[in-house]
Scaffold this motif. Sequence first.
Motif, PDB file in Angstrom:
ATOM      1  N   ASP A  87      77.209 -36.791 -16.299  1.00  0.00           N
ATOM      2  CA  ASP A  87      77.969 -37.683 -17.178  1.00  0.00           C
ATOM      3  C   ASP A  87      77.428 -39.111 -17.267  1.00  0.00           C
ATOM      4  OD1 ASP A  87      78.749 -38.769 -14.728  1.00  0.00           O
ATOM      5  OD2 ASP A  87      80.723 -37.830 -14.748  1.00  0.00           O
ATOM      6  N   PHE A  88      76.290 -39.384 -16.655  1.00  0.00           N
ATOM      7  CA  PHE A  88      75.679 -40.710 -16.783  1.00  0.00           C
ATOM      8  C   PHE A  88      74.158 -40.538 -16.749  1.00  0.00           C
ATOM      9  CE2 PHE A  88      74.214 -44.932 -15.868  1.00  0.00           C
ATOM     10  CZ  PHE A  88      75.170 -45.771 -16.418  1.00  0.00           C
ATOM     11  N   LEU A  89      73.471 -41.195 -17.686  1.00  0.00           N
ATOM     12  CA  LEU A  89      72.017 -41.103 -17.780  1.00  0.00           C
ATOM     13  C   LEU A  89      71.390 -42.428 -17.366  1.00  0.00           C
ATOM     14  CD1 LEU A  89      71.679 -39.346 -21.280  1.00  0.00           C
ATOM     15  CD2 LEU A  89      72.034 -38.295 -19.029  1.00  0.00           C
ATOM     16  N   LEU A  90      70.247 -42.335 -16.691  1.00  0.00           N
ATOM     17  CA  LEU A  90      69.531 -43.533 -16.279  1.00  0.00           C
ATOM     18  C   LEU A  90      68.059 -43.368 -16.633  1.00  0.00           C
ATOM     19  CD1 LEU A  90      69.612 -46.290 -14.877  1.00  0.00           C
ATOM     20  CD2 LEU A  90      69.129 -45.105 -12.716  1.00  0.00           C
ATOM     21  N   ALA A  91      67.595 -44.154 -17.601  1.00  0.00           N
ATOM     22  CA  ALA A  91      66.197 -44.121 -18.022  1.00  0.00           C
ATOM     23  C   ALA A  91      65.380 -45.020 -17.110  1.00  0.00           C
ATOM     24  CB  ALA A  91      66.075 -44.603 -19.462  1.00  0.00           C
ATOM     25  N   VAL A  92      64.263 -44.503 -16.603  1.00  0.00           N
ATOM     26  CA  VAL A  92      63.347 -45.293 -15.778  1.00  0.00           C
ATOM     27  C   VAL A  92      61.973 -45.207 -16.422  1.00  0.00           C
ATOM     28  CG1 VAL A  92      62.312 -45.613 -13.502  1.00  0.00           C
ATOM     29  CG2 VAL A  92      64.681 -44.817 -13.689  1.00  0.00           C
ATOM     30  N   GLY A  93      61.586 -46.240 -17.139  1.00  0.00           N
ATOM     31  CA  GLY A  93      60.310 -46.212 -17.842  1.00  0.00           C
ATOM     32  C   GLY A  93      60.274 -47.221 -18.961  1.00  0.00           C
ATOM     33  N   GLY A  94      59.414 -46.951 -19.954  1.00  0.00           N
ATOM     34  CA  GLY A  94      59.268 -47.821 -21.110  1.00  0.00           C
ATOM     35  C   GLY A  94      60.106 -47.354 -22.278  1.00  0.00           C
ATOM     36  N   GLY A  95      59.710 -47.808 -23.460  1.00  0.00           N
ATOM     37  CA  GLY A  95      60.503 -47.527 -24.644  1.00  0.00           C
ATOM     38  C   GLY A  95      60.636 -46.057 -24.969  1.00  0.00           C
ATOM     39  N   SER A  96      59.603 -45.278 -24.709  1.00  0.00           N
ATOM     40  CA  SER A  96      59.676 -43.848 -25.024  1.00  0.00           C
ATOM     41  C   SER A  96      60.727 -43.148 -24.173  1.00  0.00           C
ATOM     42  CB  SER A  96      58.312 -43.192 -24.821  1.00  0.00           C
ATOM     43  OG  SER A  96      57.383 -43.653 -25.775  1.00  0.00           O
ATOM     44  N   VAL A  97      60.759 -43.474 -22.892  1.00  0.00           N
ATOM     45  CA  VAL A  97      61.757 -42.874 -22.010  1.00  0.00           C
ATOM     46  C   VAL A  97      63.167 -43.318 -22.407  1.00  0.00           C
ATOM     47  CG1 VAL A  97      62.605 -42.752 -19.627  1.00  0.00           C
ATOM     48  CG2 VAL A  97      60.151 -42.613 -20.093  1.00  0.00           C
ATOM     49  N   ILE A  98      63.304 -44.584 -22.751  1.00  0.00           N
ATOM     50  CA  ILE A  98      64.633 -45.081 -23.145  1.00  0.00           C
ATOM     51  C   ILE A  98      65.051 -44.471 -24.481  1.00  0.00           C
ATOM     52  CG2 ILE A  98      66.033 -47.120 -23.593  1.00  0.00           C
ATOM     53  CD1 ILE A  98      64.059 -48.696 -21.823  1.00  0.00           C
ATOM     54  N   ASP A  99      64.120 -44.398 -25.435  1.00  0.00           N
ATOM     55  CA  ASP A  99      64.417 -43.727 -26.711  1.00  0.00           C
ATOM     56  C   ASP A  99      64.860 -42.285 -26.470  1.00  0.00           C
ATOM     57  OD1 ASP A  99      63.643 -46.018 -28.010  1.00  0.00           O
ATOM     58  OD2 ASP A  99      62.090 -45.064 -29.226  1.00  0.00           O
ATOM     59  N   GLY A 100      64.090 -41.587 -25.622  1.00  0.00           N
ATOM     60  CA  GLY A 100      64.434 -40.201 -25.323  1.00  0.00           C
ATOM     61  C   GLY A 100      65.806 -40.076 -24.685  1.00  0.00           C
ATOM     62  N   LEU A 129      76.901 -40.044 -24.302  1.00  0.00           N
ATOM     63  CA  LEU A 129      77.069 -40.305 -22.877  1.00  0.00           C
ATOM     64  C   LEU A 129      76.692 -41.751 -22.562  1.00  0.00           C
ATOM     65  CD1 LEU A 129      75.441 -37.100 -21.328  1.00  0.00           C
ATOM     66  CD2 LEU A 129      77.879 -37.689 -21.308  1.00  0.00           C
ATOM     67  N   PRO A 130      77.332 -42.366 -21.579  1.00  0.00           N
ATOM     68  CA  PRO A 130      76.911 -43.703 -21.153  1.00  0.00           C
ATOM     69  C   PRO A 130      75.568 -43.633 -20.443  1.00  0.00           C
ATOM     70  CG  PRO A 130      78.584 -42.836 -19.665  1.00  0.00           C
ATOM     71  CD  PRO A 130      78.472 -41.852 -20.802  1.00  0.00           C
ATOM     72  N   PHE A 131      74.781 -44.706 -20.571  1.00  0.00           N
ATOM     73  CA  PHE A 131      73.471 -44.718 -19.928  1.00  0.00           C
ATOM     74  C   PHE A 131      73.030 -46.156 -19.668  1.00  0.00           C
ATOM     75  CE2 PHE A 131      72.622 -45.110 -24.399  1.00  0.00           C
ATOM     76  CZ  PHE A 131      71.494 -45.931 -24.501  1.00  0.00           C
ATOM     77  N   GLY A 132      72.095 -46.275 -18.739  1.00  0.00           N
ATOM     78  CA  GLY A 132      71.461 -47.551 -18.457  1.00  0.00           C
ATOM     79  C   GLY A 132      69.968 -47.360 -18.384  1.00  0.00           C
ATOM     80  N   ALA A 133      69.241 -48.443 -18.115  1.00  0.00           N
ATOM     81  CA  ALA A 133      67.781 -48.365 -18.099  1.00  0.00           C
ATOM     82  C   ALA A 133      67.202 -49.272 -17.030  1.00  0.00           C
ATOM     83  CB  ALA A 133      67.215 -48.754 -19.465  1.00  0.00           C
ATOM     84  N   VAL A 134      66.083 -48.821 -16.472  1.00  0.00           N
ATOM     85  CA  VAL A 134      65.220 -49.651 -15.624  1.00  0.00           C
ATOM     86  C   VAL A 134      63.892 -49.733 -16.359  1.00  0.00           C
ATOM     87  CG1 VAL A 134      64.036 -49.874 -13.412  1.00  0.00           C
ATOM     88  CG2 VAL A 134      66.368 -48.951 -13.491  1.00  0.00           C
ATOM     89  N   LEU A 135      63.570 -50.905 -16.894  1.00  0.00           N
ATOM     90  CA  LEU A 135      62.398 -51.061 -17.746  1.00  0.00           C
ATOM     91  C   LEU A 135      61.143 -51.258 -16.910  1.00  0.00           C
ATOM     92  CD1 LEU A 135      61.384 -51.397 -20.704  1.00  0.00           C
ATOM     93  CD2 LEU A 135      61.673 -53.865 -20.365  1.00  0.00           C
ATOM     94  N   THR A 136      60.104 -50.498 -17.217  1.00  0.00           N
ATOM     95  CA  THR A 136      58.820 -50.647 -16.512  1.00  0.00           C
ATOM     96  C   THR A 136      57.674 -51.018 -17.440  1.00  0.00           C
ATOM     97  OG1 THR A 136      58.299 -48.292 -16.735  1.00  0.00           O
ATOM     98  CG2 THR A 136      59.525 -48.967 -14.763  1.00  0.00           C
TER      99      THR A 136
END
Length: 385
Positions: A87-100, A129-136
């Motif tokens: 129920d929660f997504l966390l993107a770790v990466g650049g724009g492609s990962v966050i877009d995905g 779904l709610p999500f956050g990101a860690v930008l690399t």
Amino acid sequence: MKHFEFHNPTRIVFGLDTVAKLSTLVPQDARVLILYGGASAEKTGTLAEVRTALGQRSVQEFGGIEPNPSYETLMRAVAQVRSEKLDFLLAVGGGSVIDGTKFVAAAALHDGVAWDIAERGGANIEQALPFGAVLTLPATGSEMNSGGVVTKKATHAKLSFRSPLLYPQFSVLDPSKTFTLPATQVANGLVDAFVHTTEQYLTYPVQARVQDRFAEGLLQTLVEIAPQAVASPDDYDTRANLMWTATLALNGLIGAGVPQDWATHMIGHELTALYDIDHARTLALVLPALLDVQREQKRGKLLQYGERVWNITAGSEDKRIDAAIARTRAFFEGLGIPTRLSAYALGQEAVEAVLKQLEAHGMTALGEHRDIDLARSRRILEAAL
């Protein structure tokens, strides 16, 4: 200045060692899926930091999201979300990962065929779904906006989507996470942020002085920091400025109340889908040619751009416009990024293939005046040969 509404709910957590703050940013009872790209997130230790910060939460992982995230890969992540009731997504990466991750967030709760989200540009997204990101990787600004791009490999279709439901709840921006990036990716990020800014700025004057000065400041910053950003990977201050500039380039601020021209992106998307050229590199191929073909429609802003960004004040108007376009091309080339299709061994056949794709995807009235039809797209592409 045009009428506008501006709202951006994403919380930015910026600075050194901020990944640890995930411990308070992600709900304690969340069932989390970490999404990432290749092996670098593991090798650099970023994934380990993320796991530590998430503590005792229920956490699963999904890796392998491509530089141009594919529908086929993302649907495997959707299946995992659904089967494991995450129920929660966390993107770790650049724009492609966050877009995905944005696509997964919407598709996981979508009742119909998920590709419809891309085909309708996100207009049919009713929940996510709610999500956050860690930008690399600073480049796309996806960490602070509501849009994304996804590619369907089977049909070579690269389509954009957006929805107010797809703003990240938060994004963690630690400039030190960029220290291990290859120089080519840093150069791509500089170009991506540069073109994002120009497509909201190089249109026609509407007396939006604040937005113009913001945009010009971002462009000047990118030009100023580019050599150091590429040459000195562990220069924290330079990378901090790059990261924040790339975010501001596409978080909605400089685009509020001004006309926008995303033709470079739309044409570039087709080049990426057909020939697997990095997204930023397709922008470098298209933008100088587009500015030349559209010079009359953009005359006022091209002159302003030349004077304020490149300090071009001498000569006739046409000479100054020529010089501004030449300086833009030289900036890209100076980063090692070609501005001619011939650098990729592409010729007239690529022009025809891209035009066919533009027509198939309804991209027949692009630009701030909607005057870039297929005939004008042909002129742009041929000018880029």
